[in-house]
Design a protein around this motif. Sequence first.
Motif, PDB file in Angstrom:
ATOM      1  N   GLN A 607       0.926  -1.244  -0.002  1.00  0.00           N
ATOM      2  CA  GLN A 607       0.225  -0.026   0.028  1.00  0.00           C
ATOM      3  C   GLN A 607       0.904   1.212  -0.049  1.00  0.00           C
ATOM      4  OE1 GLN A 607      -2.796  -1.022  -0.364  1.00  0.00           O
ATOM      5  NE2 GLN A 607      -2.551  -3.257   0.021  1.00  0.00           N
ATOM      6  N   THR A 608       0.245   2.311  -0.531  1.00  0.00           N
ATOM      7  CA  THR A 608       0.811   3.606  -0.452  1.00  0.00           C
ATOM      8  C   THR A 608       0.529   4.523   0.744  1.00  0.00           C
ATOM      9  OG1 THR A 608      -0.711   4.476  -1.881  1.00  0.00           O
ATOM     10  CG2 THR A 608       1.377   3.715  -2.702  1.00  0.00           C
ATOM     11  N   SER A 609      -0.493   3.949   1.757  1.00  0.00           N
ATOM     12  CA  SER A 609      -0.992   4.862   2.771  1.00  0.00           C
ATOM     13  C   SER A 609      -1.526   3.542   3.663  1.00  0.00           C
ATOM     14  CB  SER A 609      -2.125   5.819   2.501  1.00  0.00           C
ATOM     15  OG  SER A 609      -2.946   5.207   1.702  1.00  0.00           O
ATOM     16  N   GLY A 610      -2.750   3.386   3.917  1.00  0.00           N
ATOM     17  CA  GLY A 610      -3.331   2.576   5.001  1.00  0.00           C
ATOM     18  C   GLY A 610      -3.750   1.354   4.427  1.00  0.00           C
ATOM     19  N   GLU A 611      -4.285   0.618   5.257  1.00  0.00           N
ATOM     20  CA  GLU A 611      -4.858  -0.827   4.651  1.00  0.00           C
ATOM     21  C   GLU A 611      -6.360  -1.222   5.101  1.00  0.00           C
ATOM     22  OE1 GLU A 611      -4.974  -3.120   2.811  1.00  0.00           O
ATOM     23  OE2 GLU A 611      -3.399  -4.718   3.266  1.00  0.00           O
ATOM     24  N   TRP A 612      -6.996  -1.920   4.298  1.00  0.00           N
ATOM     25  CA  TRP A 612      -8.204  -2.510   4.539  1.00  0.00           C
ATOM     26  C   TRP A 612      -8.008  -3.850   5.515  1.00  0.00           C
ATOM     27  CZ3 TRP A 612     -12.548   0.285   4.524  1.00  0.00           C
ATOM     28  CH2 TRP A 612     -12.653   1.183   3.546  1.00  0.00           C
ATOM     29  N   VAL A 613      -8.771  -3.804   6.876  1.00  0.00           N
ATOM     30  CA  VAL A 613      -8.517  -5.002   7.840  1.00  0.00           C
ATOM     31  C   VAL A 613      -9.701  -5.721   7.592  1.00  0.00           C
ATOM     32  CG1 VAL A 613      -7.980  -5.689   9.851  1.00  0.00           C
ATOM     33  CG2 VAL A 613      -6.822  -3.700   9.250  1.00  0.00           C
ATOM     34  N   ASP A 614      -9.583  -7.163   7.293  1.00  0.00           N
ATOM     35  CA  ASP A 614     -10.638  -7.994   7.269  1.00  0.00           C
ATOM     36  C   ASP A 614     -11.200  -8.369   8.472  1.00  0.00           C
ATOM     37  OD1 ASP A 614     -12.327 -10.243   6.602  1.00  0.00           O
ATOM     38  OD2 ASP A 614     -11.097 -11.116   5.452  1.00  0.00           O
ATOM     39  N   LEU A 615     -12.638  -7.999   8.749  1.00  0.00           N
ATOM     40  CA  LEU A 615     -13.023  -8.324   9.945  1.00  0.00           C
ATOM     41  C   LEU A 615     -14.012  -9.524   9.986  1.00  0.00           C
ATOM     42  CD1 LEU A 615     -14.366  -4.803  11.041  1.00  0.00           C
ATOM     43  CD2 LEU A 615     -12.410  -5.817  11.597  1.00  0.00           C
ATOM     44  N   GLY A 616     -14.152 -10.161   8.838  1.00  0.00           N
ATOM     45  CA  GLY A 616     -14.872 -11.238   8.554  1.00  0.00           C
ATOM     46  C   GLY A 616     -16.212 -11.150   7.677  1.00  0.00           C
ATOM     47  N   THR A 617     -17.097 -12.043   7.460  1.00  0.00           N
ATOM     48  CA  THR A 617     -18.161 -12.180   6.686  1.00  0.00           C
ATOM     49  C   THR A 617     -19.559 -12.226   7.254  1.00  0.00           C
ATOM     50  OG1 THR A 617     -16.678 -13.232   4.990  1.00  0.00           O
ATOM     51  CG2 THR A 617     -19.097 -13.403   4.655  1.00  0.00           C
ATOM     52  N   ILE A 618     -20.395 -11.658   6.653  1.00  0.00           N
ATOM     53  CA  ILE A 618     -21.831 -11.822   7.285  1.00  0.00           C
ATOM     54  C   ILE A 618     -22.734 -11.635   6.531  1.00  0.00           C
ATOM     55  CG2 ILE A 618     -21.095 -10.515   9.685  1.00  0.00           C
ATOM     56  CD1 ILE A 618     -22.142  -8.053   8.830  1.00  0.00           C
ATOM     57  N   LYS A 619     -24.015 -12.258   6.893  1.00  0.00           N
ATOM     58  CA  LYS A 619     -25.080 -12.180   5.783  1.00  0.00           C
ATOM     59  C   LYS A 619     -26.056 -10.647   6.237  1.00  0.00           C
ATOM     60  CE  LYS A 619     -28.232 -13.913   2.957  1.00  0.00           C
ATOM     61  NZ  LYS A 619     -29.006 -15.090   3.269  1.00  0.00           N
ATOM     62  N   LEU A 620     -26.354  -9.780   5.257  1.00  0.00           N
ATOM     63  CA  LEU A 620     -27.168  -8.651   5.372  1.00  0.00           C
ATOM     64  C   LEU A 620     -28.403  -8.784   4.491  1.00  0.00           C
ATOM     65  CD1 LEU A 620     -24.300  -5.857   4.801  1.00  0.00           C
ATOM     66  CD2 LEU A 620     -25.069  -7.090   7.001  1.00  0.00           C
ATOM     67  N   THR A 621     -29.350  -8.291   5.259  1.00  0.00           N
ATOM     68  CA  THR A 621     -30.903  -8.362   4.576  1.00  0.00           C
ATOM     69  C   THR A 621     -31.128  -7.007   4.376  1.00  0.00           C
ATOM     70  OG1 THR A 621     -31.125 -10.332   6.159  1.00  0.00           O
ATOM     71  CG2 THR A 621     -33.220  -9.040   5.086  1.00  0.00           C
ATOM     72  N   LYS A 622     -31.837  -6.982   3.240  1.00  0.00           N
ATOM     73  CA  LYS A 622     -32.393  -5.674   2.692  1.00  0.00           C
ATOM     74  C   LYS A 622     -33.147  -5.151   3.912  1.00  0.00           C
ATOM     75  CE  LYS A 622     -34.925  -3.366  -0.899  1.00  0.00           C
ATOM     76  NZ  LYS A 622     -35.798  -3.707  -2.156  1.00  0.00           N
ATOM     77  N   GLY A 623     -32.643  -3.836   4.115  1.00  0.00           N
ATOM     78  CA  GLY A 623     -33.590  -2.896   4.999  1.00  0.00           C
ATOM     79  C   GLY A 623     -33.194  -3.349   6.477  1.00  0.00           C
ATOM     80  N   GLY A 624     -32.358  -4.390   6.894  1.00  0.00           N
ATOM     81  CA  GLY A 624     -31.794  -4.546   7.912  1.00  0.00           C
ATOM     82  C   GLY A 624     -31.171  -3.726   9.026  1.00  0.00           C
ATOM     83  N   LYS A 625     -30.829  -3.929  10.203  1.00  0.00           N
ATOM     84  CA  LYS A 625     -30.504  -3.165  11.304  1.00  0.00           C
ATOM     85  C   LYS A 625     -28.875  -3.475  11.438  1.00  0.00           C
ATOM     86  CE  LYS A 625     -34.477  -1.174  11.640  1.00  0.00           C
ATOM     87  NZ  LYS A 625     -34.462   0.196  11.189  1.00  0.00           N
ATOM     88  N   ALA A 626     -28.035  -4.003  10.526  1.00  0.00           N
ATOM     89  CA  ALA A 626     -26.697  -4.390  10.774  1.00  0.00           C
ATOM     90  C   ALA A 626     -26.049  -3.119  11.273  1.00  0.00           C
ATOM     91  CB  ALA A 626     -26.211  -5.216   9.356  1.00  0.00           C
ATOM     92  N   PHE A 627     -24.799  -3.684  11.850  1.00  0.00           N
ATOM     93  CA  PHE A 627     -23.911  -2.368  12.292  1.00  0.00           C
ATOM     94  C   PHE A 627     -22.645  -3.101  12.612  1.00  0.00           C
ATOM     95  CE2 PHE A 627     -25.545  -3.654  16.629  1.00  0.00           C
ATOM     96  CZ  PHE A 627     -24.520  -3.954  17.413  1.00  0.00           C
ATOM     97  N   VAL A 628     -21.530  -2.172  12.565  1.00  0.00           N
ATOM     98  CA  VAL A 628     -20.276  -2.387  13.163  1.00  0.00           C
ATOM     99  C   VAL A 628     -19.773  -1.672  14.018  1.00  0.00           C
ATOM    100  CG1 VAL A 628     -17.791  -2.735  12.473  1.00  0.00           C
ATOM    101  CG2 VAL A 628     -19.558  -3.456  10.789  1.00  0.00           C
ATOM    102  N   GLU A 629     -19.323  -1.973  15.186  1.00  0.00           N
ATOM    103  CA  GLU A 629     -18.967  -1.068  16.500  1.00  0.00           C
ATOM    104  C   GLU A 629     -17.716  -1.137  16.629  1.00  0.00           C
ATOM    105  OE1 GLU A 629     -22.086   0.219  19.532  1.00  0.00           O
ATOM    106  OE2 GLU A 629     -20.947  -1.443  20.483  1.00  0.00           O
ATOM    107  N   ILE A 630     -17.022  -0.067  16.437  1.00  0.00           N
ATOM    108  CA  ILE A 630     -15.632  -0.041  16.981  1.00  0.00           C
ATOM    109  C   ILE A 630     -15.438   0.594  18.402  1.00  0.00           C
ATOM    110  CG2 ILE A 630     -13.238   0.897  16.471  1.00  0.00           C
ATOM    111  CD1 ILE A 630     -14.019   1.049  13.595  1.00  0.00           C
TER     112      ILE A 630
END
Length: 649
Positions: A607-630
Motif C-alpha cells: 500500500q501507499t497509505s493505509g490498509e483495509w483490515v478483514d473483519l469477517g463475513t456476515i449475511k445482510l438483509t435488505k433494510g436490515g439493522k446491521a452494524f459494525v461497532e469499533i
Amino acid sequence: MRKIIVLLCLLMTGKLFAQNIREVDICIYGGTSAGVIAGYTAKKMNKSVLIIEPGTRLGGLTSGGLGYTDIGNKYAITGISRDFYRRIGKHYGRFEQWIFEPGVAERTFQQYIKEGGVEVLYQQHITGAKKTGNRITEIQTGSTIIRAKMFIDCSYEGDLMAKAGISYTVGREDNAQYGETYNGVQLREKHQFPDGIDPYKEPGQPASGLLWGISPEQVEKQGAGNKKIQAYNFRICLTNQPDNLIPITQPEDYNPARYELLLRVVQKLQPKHLSGMLKIDLMPNHKTDINNNGPFSTDMIGMNYNYPEADYATREKITKDHELYNKGLLYFIGHDPRMPEHLRKEMLQWGYPKDEYPASGNWSPQMYVREARRMVGAYVMTQANCESREVVKDGIGMAAYTMDSHNCQRIVENGMVKNEGDVQIGGFGPYPIAYRSIIPKPEDCSNVFVPVCMSASHIAYGSIRMEPVFMVLAQSAAVAASIAIDSHQSVQDVDVSKLQALLRQKPLATDATPEILVDNDDATHVIMKGDWQKETKGAYGPTMFISNSAGSIRYTPEVTRTGTYKVYTYVPKRSDLPSSTHIRLSADGKTTQQVSYTPASIKVEGQTSGEWVDLGTIKLTKGGKAFVEITNEGKDGEVVADAVLFYPQ
C-alpha cells in the motif's frame, strides 16, 4: 486521358486504395489507463467501441513504470478505477494493492479489454479530424477513417482535441489569470540546488560557458506565466534479483558532461545513499519504481518544451533523448570513477529486469508526460477548487493529491545554479472535479470528451493529473457519452444528475451488487459515544476519529440488496495503534459477534497509505439493522475509527 494518367500515378505511388472506414458509437483515442477503462465502460453500456492506440502497449504510464501509485487519498478513487487496484490485489493475494509491477498492470488492462470485447487498433496516429458545424464526424489515422457518434480523447497529449480545433493551452498561466498563488514562475526550495553550486564549465569563469542543461535565460518575476513545461522523465523499473538482472551498460550517445552538475552536488552534499539523487520505491519481486529526487536526477529539465505540439517524429526524438539521458544517468552513477565508491557499489546492485518490457529492450516505452496540452473547456478547474474555496456541484470524480509541479527550467540566479518551477502544496482533502471540465465549450465541439488533457490551470492540473483519477474521469466520460447517444444530446446537454446517479448505482458499469461504504464523516449512518477527536492526516476520506477516552462508534449500512458481505475497516499507517482493537459485528442489530485486529495483522507493504483490515463475513438483509461497532475497550494506544466497507461476495 489526363484523368487516367492521374489515376495511374496515384496507383503507382500507392496513394489510391480503398480506405478502411469504421463506424462505431464511441471512438476512443489513446490506449492509456484512461482509454482502457473508457472502452470497457462503454462496452458495458452496450455501445460499439473502438480504441485507437498510437503505440503497441496498453495502460500508458500505469503499465509503464508508475507502479508506486500517486493517490493522495484512496477515498477519491471510485468505480472501475478502484476495481483495477482490487484486481491487482487479487494477483498478489490481497484485497487491493496500489504497488505493483508493470507487467502485472499491463495484463490486468488486457483482462478488461478481453472481458469487454473491446477492439483496439495499434500503431495508429491521428492525422486529421472532420467537423460539420461543431460536431466531429470522423477522424483519420493513416489509411483508416473512423466515424463515431461520440469521441473520447484519452491521450496524454490531447491530439484528437487539437485536430478537432478545440481550445487549449500549453504551459503555465500567470497567477493573475485565475486569482492563484502557485501558478507561473516559482523559485522554491524543494528539489533545489544548495547555495554555492557554480554553473560554469570552469568554476568562476562565465566565459567558459554554462554546464549542460542550464538555461542562459533570465528568470521572470514570481508568478509570471510562460509556455515552459514541467519536466518529463521515465519511471524506471530495475531489479536487484541476480537471476532476473540485465546489467546497466553504457547507452548510445553517452556523454558524461551531461552529469557534471551531479558531481558538484555530490561533492557539496556528500549523500550516503542513492536516495540523495534517486527516489527508489520498492515493488514486489525485488523491483523498483524510480522517480526524480533532489536537485539533479531523472527529470530532464527544459528539454521537453516542444513536445506537446510537436509532430510524431519530433516527439519520438524527444522521447529517445529522455531515455538515453536516464540510462546515461544510471550508468554514470555506477561507473564514473569521479562518483564516490559507495554510491557506485550501491548502483551496481541494480539492473534491468529480464521479465519487464521484453518487446522494447527491457525499458519502458512510455515516457512520463506529466503535462502537455490542457483543454480550455466549459469550466476551468483552479487552485480554488483544490483548496475547496470553490466547490462544484457537477462533480463526476474526485482528486486529492498535492498541487504538484516538477521543475520547468534550470537557470543562473545570483551566480549560482537553481531550478525553477517545483511546487508541492497539499494539506487539503478530496474535492470534486466538474463534469464541465472534461467537455469543450459549446462553440468548440458538441460530441467529444477530454478526461486526460482536461480543463484546468497548470497548478490545479498538478493535483488532478494522477493515473487513478484519469481512470475515474474516463469512466464518467464513457457513461456520459452513452447517455448523450441514447438521448440524442450534445455533451453539454447531458443531465449531470442522471450521470451522477448512474455512477453511484452502477460503480462497475454492471448490475453487480455495489459495495457499501460507511465513512466516519457520514453523520446519517454513524453513531458516536464518548470523546473522539477528528484527525485528517492518513484518513480515508476527509477525516477519521481517534479515541481519547472510553466510547464507541457504530456504523450502520443502508442495505439495498440481501446477500453475503465481507466486512473491512480502514486503518491508516500509524505507530501508536493499541495492541488490539475490539469490534462488534451484528447482522440484525441484536446478536453480535466479537472480532479484533492487531497491528501485526495490518500488512501495508503493498500500500501507499493505509490498509483495509478483514473483519469477517456476515449475511445482510435488505433494510436490515446491521452494524459494525469499533470500541475503545482495553485500549493501550490510539484507537482509530475510520471507514467501514461491506464488500459483496
